[in-house]
Design a protein around this motif. Structure first.
Motif, PDB file in Angstrom:
ATOM      1  N   GLN A   5       0.715  -1.057  -0.176  1.00  0.00           N
ATOM      2  CA  GLN A   5       0.078  -0.097  -0.111  1.00  0.00           C
ATOM      3  C   GLN A   5       0.898   1.220   0.048  1.00  0.00           C
ATOM      4  O   GLN A   5       0.561   2.449  -0.475  1.00  0.00           O
ATOM      5  CB  GLN A   5      -1.073   0.051   1.216  1.00  0.00           C
ATOM      6  CG  GLN A   5      -1.980  -1.114   1.037  1.00  0.00           C
ATOM      7  CD  GLN A   5      -3.027  -1.010  -0.078  1.00  0.00           C
ATOM      8  OE1 GLN A   5      -3.254   0.181  -0.622  1.00  0.00           O
ATOM      9  NE2 GLN A   5      -3.437  -1.942  -0.526  1.00  0.00           N
ATOM     10  N   MET A   6       1.940   1.094   0.645  1.00  0.00           N
ATOM     11  CA  MET A   6       2.922   2.397   0.405  1.00  0.00           C
ATOM     12  C   MET A   6       3.492   2.562  -0.895  1.00  0.00           C
ATOM     13  O   MET A   6       3.335   3.643  -1.478  1.00  0.00           O
ATOM     14  CB  MET A   6       4.139   2.084   1.387  1.00  0.00           C
ATOM     15  CG  MET A   6       3.811   2.381   3.050  1.00  0.00           C
ATOM     16  SD  MET A   6       5.247   2.483   3.922  1.00  0.00           S
ATOM     17  CE  MET A   6       6.009   1.087   3.867  1.00  0.00           C
TER      18      MET A   6
ATOM     19  N   SER B 262       6.009  11.507  -1.737  1.00  0.00           N
ATOM     20  CA  SER B 262       4.929  11.750  -2.903  1.00  0.00           C
ATOM     21  C   SER B 262       3.792  12.364  -2.400  1.00  0.00           C
ATOM     22  O   SER B 262       3.278  13.393  -2.877  1.00  0.00           O
ATOM     23  CB  SER B 262       4.560  10.268  -3.341  1.00  0.00           C
ATOM     24  OG  SER B 262       3.295  10.251  -4.368  1.00  0.00           O
ATOM     25  N   TYR B 263       3.260  12.201  -0.999  1.00  0.00           N
ATOM     26  CA  TYR B 263       2.267  12.949  -0.405  1.00  0.00           C
ATOM     27  C   TYR B 263       2.668  14.313  -0.186  1.00  0.00           C
ATOM     28  O   TYR B 263       1.903  15.252  -0.503  1.00  0.00           O
ATOM     29  CB  TYR B 263       1.703  12.123   0.875  1.00  0.00           C
ATOM     30  CG  TYR B 263       0.395  12.953   1.401  1.00  0.00           C
ATOM     31  CD1 TYR B 263      -0.741  12.762   0.892  1.00  0.00           C
ATOM     32  CD2 TYR B 263       0.767  13.545   2.502  1.00  0.00           C
ATOM     33  CE1 TYR B 263      -1.901  13.552   1.264  1.00  0.00           C
ATOM     34  CE2 TYR B 263      -0.299  14.148   3.136  1.00  0.00           C
ATOM     35  CZ  TYR B 263      -1.775  14.032   2.597  1.00  0.00           C
ATOM     36  OH  TYR B 263      -2.557  14.893   2.982  1.00  0.00           O
TER      37      TYR B 263
ATOM     38  N   CYS C  46       6.517   7.026  -0.385  1.00  0.00           N
ATOM     39  CA  CYS C  46       5.050   7.618  -0.309  1.00  0.00           C
ATOM     40  C   CYS C  46       4.987   8.534   0.549  1.00  0.00           C
ATOM     41  O   CYS C  46       4.252   9.625   0.302  1.00  0.00           O
ATOM     42  CB  CYS C  46       4.673   6.421   0.934  1.00  0.00           C
ATOM     43  SG  CYS C  46       2.840   6.424   1.062  1.00  0.00           S
ATOM     44  N   TRP C  47       5.892   8.989   1.486  1.00  0.00           N
ATOM     45  CA  TRP C  47       5.753  10.366   2.260  1.00  0.00           C
ATOM     46  C   TRP C  47       6.193  11.499   1.499  1.00  0.00           C
ATOM     47  O   TRP C  47       5.580  12.459   1.302  1.00  0.00           O
ATOM     48  CB  TRP C  47       6.884  10.252   3.543  1.00  0.00           C
ATOM     49  CG  TRP C  47       6.695  11.331   4.427  1.00  0.00           C
ATOM     50  CD1 TRP C  47       5.621  11.797   5.451  1.00  0.00           C
ATOM     51  CD2 TRP C  47       7.644  12.527   4.167  1.00  0.00           C
ATOM     52  NE1 TRP C  47       6.248  13.157   5.900  1.00  0.00           N
ATOM     53  CE2 TRP C  47       7.177  13.555   5.119  1.00  0.00           C
ATOM     54  CE3 TRP C  47       8.669  12.902   3.471  1.00  0.00           C
ATOM     55  CZ2 TRP C  47       7.861  14.836   5.499  1.00  0.00           C
ATOM     56  CZ3 TRP C  47       9.438  13.929   3.750  1.00  0.00           C
ATOM     57  CH2 TRP C  47       8.903  14.982   4.621  1.00  0.00           C
TER      58      TRP C  47
ATOM     59  N   GLY D 177       0.356   3.813  -2.783  1.00  0.00           N
ATOM     60  CA  GLY D 177       0.050   5.104  -2.204  1.00  0.00           C
ATOM     61  C   GLY D 177       0.839   6.233  -2.846  1.00  0.00           C
ATOM     62  O   GLY D 177       0.800   7.216  -3.535  1.00  0.00           O
ATOM     63  N   ALA D 178       2.431   5.673  -3.030  1.00  0.00           N
ATOM     64  CA  ALA D 178       3.388   6.657  -3.751  1.00  0.00           C
ATOM     65  C   ALA D 178       2.862   7.140  -5.132  1.00  0.00           C
ATOM     66  O   ALA D 178       3.118   8.206  -5.472  1.00  0.00           O
ATOM     67  CB  ALA D 178       4.745   5.990  -3.575  1.00  0.00           C
TER      68      ALA D 178
END
Lengths: 295, 254
Positions: free
Chosen positions: B155-156, B241-242, B238-239, B159-160
């Protein structure tokens, strides 16, 4: 011949707002107005932390909105008229309970506020009805309750009464007035319904193409107090030989605007009976139309 | 905690608003697992196929369903792109909670999730009894632990990619590419060449959410992938990207 590259996108930077600056005091009721595309919604979205401004600084209660600190977000309430925050398929009370937890409102505060809100908006009777079964006006009232359950210090309302009938509209503005007076809540409102702005806001900020055109008291806007709109039957207008340059025909009447400080207002209608003409103040809409034409 | 209870409450109320949906979701999960089992039953002519026993692939099918159930926790990420395009993501940004937590919580499909998990657990029990497999609580816990770890890792990565829609507004092609590999979790990783195995372990980690948990459950002697480096890398991607995409979020017109 205009050739467009398939692979390279030609981009043009458009400023939604540019160089705007204003300060709003606690407890003020401010109307942010302007024609479509003036930058009203973008301004609200920047003030609520949704959009990141490319330049400049915004401070709301000492917080930079785009940092989205929890303390800041707990102090604001946002209602975007064209967006829904309710859970469509289930009873309305579930949406209320959800926002109660989101804003961490205590059980006692929640019950007390629902009672207060109910006195103005009659929401108790809607509690067990699935949102999808509510009328448009009932949904709008419910949206407002969700946004204000935590009694925010600042409320941002973007077209909160769009598409509502006069009764519900009146109801909502009475409710907002109560919040403003009872809790000293600051309210920033955008709407195209200028009559609502006239009734509700003490101050207006007029935007055009992303710039502030006017920021000040509503009754001083464009010399609002100096002008009157006169409407008289076409026949009387001709008989009296009037030739006002701004006269327009509206049905069987002719409408024109006079400056009461410059015109001989009393002599103008000598020997006319009251039923022959009407005099009214210029509405905000009239003034904005006038300004749009001039600019 | 209270908000978590509210997420669950809303999810259950939503499904109760349309009771037929409960049977439909159950039927879908049941048919899905039966069809997979049938697929393998037809494929097996003897005791083994491609070096894997029948019980292994049946357990793998159940674990794949179990992982589907667990992945429902992240259901809200799937339509993030459409939310962004419609400007509906705005409202998560002015609420005093994590926008992602609210999004995932509001769309939490508790009932389908529980149904899939229960069918998968029942299936595991059935296969265990049918083939006389000895399961120990320790192996079961390891299996579930690795499945959860694999799901978070997957999911990370997902999510990314998904969070890029906050800046680009359209990410469906790339997202669908990841979904295309979804069926690979039904197959034993051992049947693929090493490059594909690496891909399905670290890049689109379908192997992590089904194959390796199955290996752990059955106590097979197979080296596990090392996630010490991959996990922090996926978390950082992921972090990043968000954080970078949310700054570019442009919403839509009024």
């Amino acid at each position: 011949m205009h050739r467009e590259s398939l692979f390279r996108k030609n981009t043009e930077t458009v400023h939604a707002v540019k160089g705007i600056s204003f300060t709003i005091q606690d407890g003020e009721r401010v109307g942010l107005i302007g024609v479509n595309g003036a930058g009203k919604t973008s301004t609200i979205k920047m003030m609520t932390g949704i959009l990141t401004p490319t330049e400049g600084e915004i401070l709301i209660n000492g917080f930079v909105p785009v940092q989205r600190k929890r303390e800041f977000l707990s102090q604001i309430g946002v209602s975007m008229g064209q967006r829904s925050c309710l859970f469509y398929d289930i009873a309305l009370k579930e949406s209320f309970r959800y926002y109660k937890e989101v804003y961490q409102v205590s059980d006692s505060d929640y019950s007390q506020r629902i009672d207060v809100f109910d006195q103005m908006l009659n929401i108790q009777e809607l509690m067990d009805i699935p949102v999808r079964k509510l009328s448009f006006g009932q949904r709008k009232k419910a949206e407002l309750v969700c946004a204000l359950l935590h009694l925010p210090r600042v409320i941002f309302l973007d077209e909160p009464t769009i598409g509502l009938d006069v009764v519900v509209k009146e109801n909502i503005f009475q409710f907002l007035t109560m919040l403003n007076q009872k809790y000293q809540t600051t309210i920033l409102l955008t709407t195209h319904e200028l009559e609502s702005i006239e009734k509700f806001c003490q101050r207006i900020i007029l935007l055009k193409n992303g710039r502030v055109l006017y920021d000040g008291a509503l009754n001083r806007f464009a010399g609002m107090e100096d002008y009157r709109k006169i409407s008289i039957p076409k026949r009387s207008y001709k008989e009296r030989g009037f030739t006002f340059p701004n006269a327009v025909e509206v049905g069987d009447d002719v409408e024109f605007t006079i400056n009461i400080r410059e015109s001989d207002f009393s002599g103008l209608f000598r020997n006319m009976i009251f039923s022959d003409f009407t005099i009214r103040r210029l509405s905000l809409g009239d003034l904005i139309k006038q300004l749009e034409g001039e600019l | 905690m209270k908000i978590l209870m509210q997420f669950i409450r809303i999810s259950v109320k939503r499904i109760l608003a349309y009771p037929n949906e409960i049977y439909m979701v159950f039927l879908q999960a049941f048919v899905s697992v039966v069809s997979t089992a049938l697929f393998w039953a037809v494929l097996f002519s003897g005791e083994e196929a491609y070096g894997h026993s029948q019980e292994f692939v049946y357990i793998l099918a159940m674990i794949a369903l179990l992982s589907n159930g667990v992945q429902e926790l992240f259901f809200g990420l799937r339509d993030l792109e459409y939310l962004v395009q419609a400007g509906e993501f705005d409202r998560y940004l002015y609420l005093p909670r994590s926008p992602l937590l609210l999004r995932l919580g509001e769309t939490l499909p508790v009932v389908p999730m529980c149904q899939q998990i229960l069918i998968a657990l029942a299936g595991i029990a059935l296969v265990t009894v049918r083939f006389g497999i000895m399961l120990t609580p320790g192996r079961f816990l390891k299996c579930v632990g690795f499945l959860l770890l694999g799901t978070v890792y997957y999911q990370m990565i997902y999510g990314a990619v998904t969070f890029l829609c906050l800046r680009t507004e359209n990410i469906s092609s790339l997202r669908d590419l990841i979904f295309q590999f979804g069926d690979y979790k039904q197959y034993p990783l051992g049947i693929f060449p090493i490059v594909i195995r690496f891909f399905l372990t670290y890049i689109i980690p379908m192997g992590l959410v089904a194959y390796y948990p199955t290996v752990l459950l059955l106590g097979l002697d197979e080296p596990l992938p090392q996630l010490y480096l991959a996990m922090p890398l996926a978390a950082a991607a992921c972090w990043w990207s968000y954080r970078t995409s949310i700054k570019k979020y442009a919403s839509n017109g009024g």
